[in-house]
Design a protein around this motif. Structure first.
Motif, short mmCIF file in Angstrom:
data_model
loop_
_atom_site.label_atom_id
_atom_site.label_comp_id
_atom_site.label_asym_id
_atom_site.label_seq_id
_atom_site.Cartn_x
_atom_site.Cartn_y
_atom_site.Cartn_z
N UNK A 1 -32.71 -23.37 -8.26
CA UNK A 1 -33.09 -23.85 -6.86
C UNK A 1 -32.49 -25.34 -6.38
N UNK A 2 -32.04 -25.36 -5.18
CA UNK A 2 -31.27 -26.64 -4.82
C UNK A 2 -30.37 -26.06 -3.54
N UNK A 3 -29.51 -27.19 -3.10
CA UNK A 3 -28.49 -26.89 -2.01
C UNK A 3 -27.05 -26.63 -2.52
N UNK A 4 -26.37 -25.95 -2.00
CA UNK A 4 -25.20 -25.32 -2.28
C UNK A 4 -24.32 -25.15 -0.91
N UNK A 5 -23.09 -25.04 -1.28
CA UNK A 5 -22.17 -25.10 -0.07
C UNK A 5 -20.76 -23.93 -0.50
N UNK A 6 -20.65 -23.07 0.44
CA UNK A 6 -19.38 -22.21 0.02
C UNK A 6 -18.33 -22.45 1.22
N UNK A 7 -17.26 -22.83 0.66
CA UNK A 7 -16.19 -23.56 1.43
C UNK A 7 -14.98 -22.64 1.35
N UNK A 8 -14.28 -22.28 2.47
CA UNK A 8 -13.08 -21.65 2.74
C UNK A 8 -12.06 -22.67 2.31
N UNK A 9 -11.16 -22.40 1.35
CA UNK A 9 -9.99 -23.17 1.07
C UNK A 9 -9.12 -23.43 2.26
N UNK A 10 -8.83 -24.50 2.89
CA UNK A 10 -8.02 -24.50 4.13
C UNK A 10 -6.65 -23.86 3.94
N UNK A 11 -6.03 -23.91 2.78
CA UNK A 11 -4.58 -23.23 2.49
C UNK A 11 -4.66 -22.08 1.59
N UNK A 12 -5.63 -21.70 1.08
CA UNK A 12 -5.33 -20.42 0.20
C UNK A 12 -6.53 -19.31 0.50
N UNK A 13 -6.26 -18.32 0.14
CA UNK A 13 -7.26 -16.99 0.40
C UNK A 13 -8.35 -17.17 -0.70
N UNK A 14 -9.21 -18.25 -0.79
CA UNK A 14 -10.12 -18.22 -1.54
C UNK A 14 -11.34 -19.10 -1.08
N UNK A 15 -12.55 -18.53 -1.80
CA UNK A 15 -13.77 -19.24 -1.44
C UNK A 15 -14.31 -19.96 -2.53
N UNK A 16 -14.82 -21.46 -2.44
CA UNK A 16 -15.15 -22.19 -3.38
C UNK A 16 -16.78 -22.39 -3.29
N UNK A 17 -17.26 -22.22 -4.39
CA UNK A 17 -18.98 -22.26 -4.24
C UNK A 17 -19.31 -23.62 -5.30
N UNK A 18 -20.07 -24.66 -4.18
CA UNK A 18 -20.11 -25.96 -4.77
C UNK A 18 -21.72 -26.17 -5.04
N UNK A 19 -22.11 -26.94 -5.86
CA UNK A 19 -23.39 -27.48 -5.89
C UNK A 19 -23.40 -29.07 -5.53
N UNK A 20 -24.17 -29.16 -4.53
CA UNK A 20 -24.20 -30.50 -3.73
C UNK A 20 -25.33 -31.14 -3.72
N UNK A 21 -25.43 -32.53 -3.49
CA UNK A 21 -26.87 -33.21 -3.46
C UNK A 21 -27.55 -32.51 -2.26
N UNK A 22 -29.04 -32.73 -2.32
CA UNK A 22 -29.67 -31.91 -1.17
C UNK A 22 -29.59 -32.66 -0.04
#
Length: 604
Positions: free
Chosen positions: A557-578
């Motif tokens: 449990x927590x807060x996460x963010x799914x980011x589309x790379x600005x220059x590549x066809x890739x999604x990055x999954x991060x764990x971030x502070x709440x």
């Protein structure tokens, strides 16, 4: 029957080798001029035989072979001299090391259908197309007389028809004249990755495109809001009978998932099995993610009881509509080198940047939906608008109906995965009589033309010239340049259960004025048929969503963010502070205060 008789050497010769010329010569005359080529293991091995030498016929075969995309290379990787003939027979077997050793390859890497124009030096030394070495003038060298065409007259442009066709084909290939194109600057991410962020996984678009999941029809939970009737008078709008786009002030709400009171009520229901909550705009973006080019991000919150909330950040990419995102040459930023040394003085460059076009397209999309509705005819759902407060002075409500629907993404009955989605409808089509039920529920979207001559237009035709006569060509170009945007429109309509989608074609009244627009036409589309025309697979979209859900279910449990790379066809999954969103706001406030202080210091 053809046969070949080996020549016999003279046994009376004092040394090894063929005898000299004269009466004792037994070698046929055609073999007497062949030079002696010494061989040593310490020397490079020269060419054993050159089957392309001698005569114009071989040269014609070389040109034909090149047209078909074939090329001949020797054992060391150097190109043979096509049609090469010299007066000195001693150079027949000479080895010319024309290329570097690193270029050696046993695979033919030549592009098919490409014929390069030989240089003057190449023609003189008997390279490809080196007709000058054979005593005749090459028709491909500048200044040479054009070869005669089929009618006996010189061909246009001094080229043979085959050569002209090949060169036109080369222009259509990708990468043509790449050295003259301006190198685009790298795009910036939609959100700054903090140093304390932890990357957990990475999803490549090529893998996402292979996913599949069949989903049944959804279950209706509740409906809210009020819809206005669509004005059928706009079906008769055309280029000849265009209408100005009139801005209207209406209140339209697009709250994020966590701020939706209806979703909060469903999530707190103890009997509900639903664990995933999302809006149609966020869900459609995930389902169409492999078509996206510009950066975006989704905030995901996992509660202690395992519930997942997919949210958007305020004023994030979800609130704006992109323009020509998928074009081969998308719109460029103001500081791009293609705009020259002083882009601030270039009006066309300032109003056609990606950010400016996105704001313009969002403005057009909202106001067109307001204008084409007849506010005298209404249809109210069972519940009122959940975001509008009667005491608040928000102005008149826009036509909008909210449908809350539950989709079952379960693959195992023991592990149910149910997704609650808030979807939107924009208008309805009245029935035959005023008291009858709505005949259709529809969504309303727009495509906008900004300037066919500006950078980033994507090769789109002039709508005022082609829209009425060749609407199919206009739509096909938009499907190519705005594949991601149109796919999202279609998916949002399918999720809401809309019967039709109304698409408006909006253009600037003046190409240099981004504030005044006219309506040039409208079209009806069935959402599923539009998705099929764009080769979009709904099963693939659901497969992507289920993959992302499973990825979040496996973390704490927590807060996460799914980011589309600005220059590549890739999604990055991060764990971030709440509280990472609050940190972003504080950084922006600090930057604004610093700028204000700098301006104050400058005034002093």
């Amino acid at each position: 029957m053809a046969h070949f008789q080996l020549p016999q050497g003279s046994v009376d010769s004092g040394a090894w080798g063929p005898p000299g010329t004269g009466a004792a010569t037994v070698i046929p005359e055609e073999f007497q001029q062949i030079p002696f080529a010494p061989f040593s293991k310490s020397e490079r091995i020269g060419r054993i035989a050159d089957w392309n030498t001698g005569g114009a016929n071989n040269d014609e075969r070389s040109v034909a072979g090149t047209v078909q995309g074939r090329s001949t290379r020797n054992a060391r990787g150097s190109a043979p001299a096509w049609g090469a003939q010299t007066s000195a027979p001693a150079n027949t077997f000479a080895y010319f090391h024309a290329e570097d050793e690193a270029s050696f390859s046993v695979v033919d890497n030549a592009k098919s259908g490409t014929l390069r124009r030989p240089t003057a030096s190449g023609a003189l030394r008997g390279g490809r197309g080196g007709a000058a070495a054979q005593g005749r003038t090459s028709p491909f060298v500048r200044g040479a007389p054009a070869p005669a065409g089929p009618s006996g007259r010189p061909s246009r442009g001094g080229r043979t028809p085959v050569m002209a066709n090949v060169q036109r084909g080369a222009r259509r290939q990708g990468g043509y004249r790449d050295w003259e194109r301006t190198q685009r600057k790298a795009r910036e991410a939609s959100i700054t990755v903090g140093p304390e962020w932890e990357q957990l996984s990475e999803l490549d678009f090529s893998r996402l495109q292979k996913l599949r999941l069949e989903v049944d029809e959804p279950e209706a939970i509740a409906s809210y809001g009020t819809l206005y009737a669509y004005d059928r008078a706009y079906d008769r709008v055309s280029v000849r009978f265009e209408r100005p786009l009139q801005p209207r002030d209406r209140a339209h709400y697009s709250a994020t998932t966590s701020e939706d009171p209806v979703i909060q009520e469903i999530a707190e229901d103890a009997e509900s099995k639903s664990k995933v909550f999302i809006t149609d705009s966020i869900l459609a973006l995930l389902m169409c993610a492999p078509r996206s080019v510009y950066p975006w991000d989704i905030v995901i919150t996992k509660s202690e009881d395992g519930k997942l909330f997919f949210d958007k950040r305020p004023n994030g990419p979800f609130d704006f509509v992109t323009v020509n995102e998928n074009a081969n040459e998308p719109p460029v930023e103001l500081n791009d080198p293609v705009n020259g040394p002083n882009p601030e003085t270039n009006t066309r460059a300032r109003i056609n940047t990606p950010g400016a076009l996105s704001l313009e397209a969002t403005f057009v999309n909202e106001n067109f939906g307001f204008q084409v509705c007849d506010e005298k005819k209404t249809h109210s759902f069972k519940n009122p608008n959940p975001f509008h407060q009667a005491a608040a002075d928000d102005g008149q409500l826009a036509s909008c109906g909210y449908r809350y629907r539950r989709f079952n993404l379960s693959t195992d009955e023991a592990d149910p995965v149910e997704v609650v989605v808030r979807t939107e409808l924009n208008a309805f089509v009245p029935g035959a009589t005023p008291k009858s039920k709505p005949a259709q529920y529809i969504t309303i979207r727009t495509l906008n033309e900004f300037d066919p001559r500006a950078a980033g237009a994507g090769g789109a035709p002039d709508w005022r010239l082609r829209l009425d006569q060749s609407r199919g060509a206009v739509v096909a170009t938009e499907m190519k340049n705005n594949s991601f945007k149109l796919a999202r429109f279609a998916v949002q309509s399918i999720l809401a259960g809309a019967d039709n989608m109304k698409l408006g074609y909006i253009s600037r009244a003046n190409t240099l004025d981004p504030y005044r627009h006219v309506i040039l036409g409208t079209s009806w589309f069935k959402p599923k048929e539009l998705a099929a025309q764009m080769a979009y697979s709904l099963a693939n979209g659901w497969g992507i969503v289920r993959t992302v859900i499973d990825m979040v279910r496996d973390v704490a449990p927590g807060r996460y963010i799914l980011v589309k790379d600005p220059n590549r066809p890739v999604l990055r999954f991060f764990k971030v502070p709440f509280d990472f969103d609050q940190q972003e706001e504080e950084e922006e406030d600090t930057t604004e205060d610093a700028d204000a202080q700098d301006m104050a210091d400058g005034d002093e």
